[in-house]
Motif scaffolding. Structure first.
Motif, PDB file in Angstrom:
ATOM      1  N   VAL A  21      41.293  44.129  34.707  1.00  0.00           N
ATOM      2  CA  VAL A  21      41.950  42.876  34.700  1.00  0.00           C
ATOM      3  C   VAL A  21      40.577  41.513  34.757  1.00  0.00           C
ATOM      4  O   VAL A  21      41.474  40.356  35.115  1.00  0.00           O
ATOM      5  N   GLU A  22      39.625  41.837  34.410  1.00  0.00           N
ATOM      6  CA  GLU A  22      38.610  40.999  34.311  1.00  0.00           C
ATOM      7  C   GLU A  22      38.299  40.082  35.797  1.00  0.00           C
ATOM      8  O   GLU A  22      38.250  39.051  35.546  1.00  0.00           O
ATOM      9  N   MET A  23      38.541  40.820  36.717  1.00  0.00           N
ATOM     10  CA  MET A  23      38.215  40.045  38.075  1.00  0.00           C
ATOM     11  C   MET A  23      36.995  40.844  38.811  1.00  0.00           C
ATOM     12  O   MET A  23      36.783  40.484  40.004  1.00  0.00           O
ATOM     13  N   GLN A  24      36.137  41.536  37.999  1.00  0.00           N
ATOM     14  CA  GLN A  24      35.045  42.323  38.576  1.00  0.00           C
ATOM     15  C   GLN A  24      34.110  41.139  39.198  1.00  0.00           C
ATOM     16  O   GLN A  24      33.388  41.610  40.182  1.00  0.00           O
ATOM     17  N   ASP A  25      33.946  39.855  38.600  1.00  0.00           N
ATOM     18  CA  ASP A  25      32.825  38.932  39.248  1.00  0.00           C
ATOM     19  C   ASP A  25      33.555  38.118  40.567  1.00  0.00           C
ATOM     20  O   ASP A  25      32.969  37.289  41.085  1.00  0.00           O
TER      21      ASP A  25
END
Ligand SMILES: Nc1ncnc2c1ncn2[C@@H]1O[C@H](COP(=O)(O)OP(=O)(O)O)[C@@H](O)[C@H]1O
Ligand SMILES: [Mg+2]
Length: 245
Positions: free
Chosen positions: A126-130
């Motif tokens: 969900v593109e929240m790794q950062d």
């Protein structure tokens, strides 16, 4: 294959019928949107489907089994149904990563290392790794919602239920969530999404189940519902929600 079939589902509160015989089915890989006036029973329907609210009567066939039967282990069923709420419902005292890990540790029994690995995978999805080490208070509404979705997906559910996933978000963030739902649909995730957000519904591919007075008044693509529909209630709803559409 039909994953979920709802037959004549009713729910009464204090003798008042909230759901008055709801019928529909949801196929594997399908996305279906549930709409209808405020108070028409959308949340009650979702909560009946995993028996967070006990239905008054009717059948809920999930994976070929009637999960309203007395001998059903409902906790096991609930583990196969991911639930994403309007207000994200993240634990405030846990980071994004820890929020996703919790169920993997406690419900799935994964080791700390395994849970971390899986949680990082789901957050990347969900593109929240950062943002994995941030606490909910330090994330935007859209980011919190994505963490909540990662948390639900981490449990490998057969179906994801969403209850008004964009109602606490501004239009830009709502758009992000619509994009994410479309991506999950392309990945064949089965989705049942309650929303009164016409923009969201228009951006999702599935049919809309229009609920009114506790029953399914119409089931059709939103474009059909918005074009001078035969039902007065459907017309009134869309005239109020999207007068210029
Ligand atoms: N626990 C409850 N006890 C009594 N009435 C309830 C309860 N939960 C919901 N209701 C009533 O059921 C109706 C449908 O509520 P809800 O399912 O939340 O509607 P929606 O999500 O479509 O806005 C409302 O009239 C609400 O007041
Ligand atoms: Mg509701």
């Amino acid at each position: 294959m039909t994953l979920l079939q709802v037959r004549n589902l009713t729910k009464n509160y204090d003798g008042i019928g909230i759901l008055n015989g709801v019928n529909f089915s949801l196929h594997e890989g399908e996305i279906k949107v549930v709409m209808g006036p405020s108070g028409c029973g959308k949340t009650t329907l979702l909560r009946c489907l995993n028996r967070l609210v006990e239905p008054s009567s009717g059948e809920i066939i999930f994976d070929d089994k009637d999960i309203t039967a007395a001998d059903v282990d409902i906790r096991q069923v609930r583990q196969r149904i991911g639930f994403v709420f309007q207000n994200f419902a993240l634990y405030r005292h846990l980071s994004a990563l820890e929020n996703v890990k919790l169920g993997l540790r406690k419900l799935r029994g994964l080791s700390d290392a395994e849970a971390t690995q899986r949680a990082i995978y789901e957050l990347s999805h969900v593109e929240m790794q950062d943002h994995q080490d941030k606490y909910p208070a330090h994330l935007s509404g859209g980011q919190q919602q994505r963490v909540a979705i990662a948390r639900a997906l981490a449990m490998d559910p057969a179906v994801l239920f969403f209850d008004e996933p964009t109602s606490a978000l501004d239009p830009l963030m709502a758009r992000e969530i619509a994009n994410l739902l479309n991506r999950l649909h392309a990945e064949k995730v089965t989705i049942l999404c309650v929303t009164h957000d016409v923009t969201l519904a228009k951006n999702l591919p599935g049919d809309v189940l229009f609920l009114n007075h506790g029953h399914v008044e119409a089931e059709a693509p939103i474009s059909e519902l918005m074009q001078n529909h035969a039902s007065e209630n459907v017309r009134a709803f869309f005239e109020e929600k999207a007068p210029n559409a």
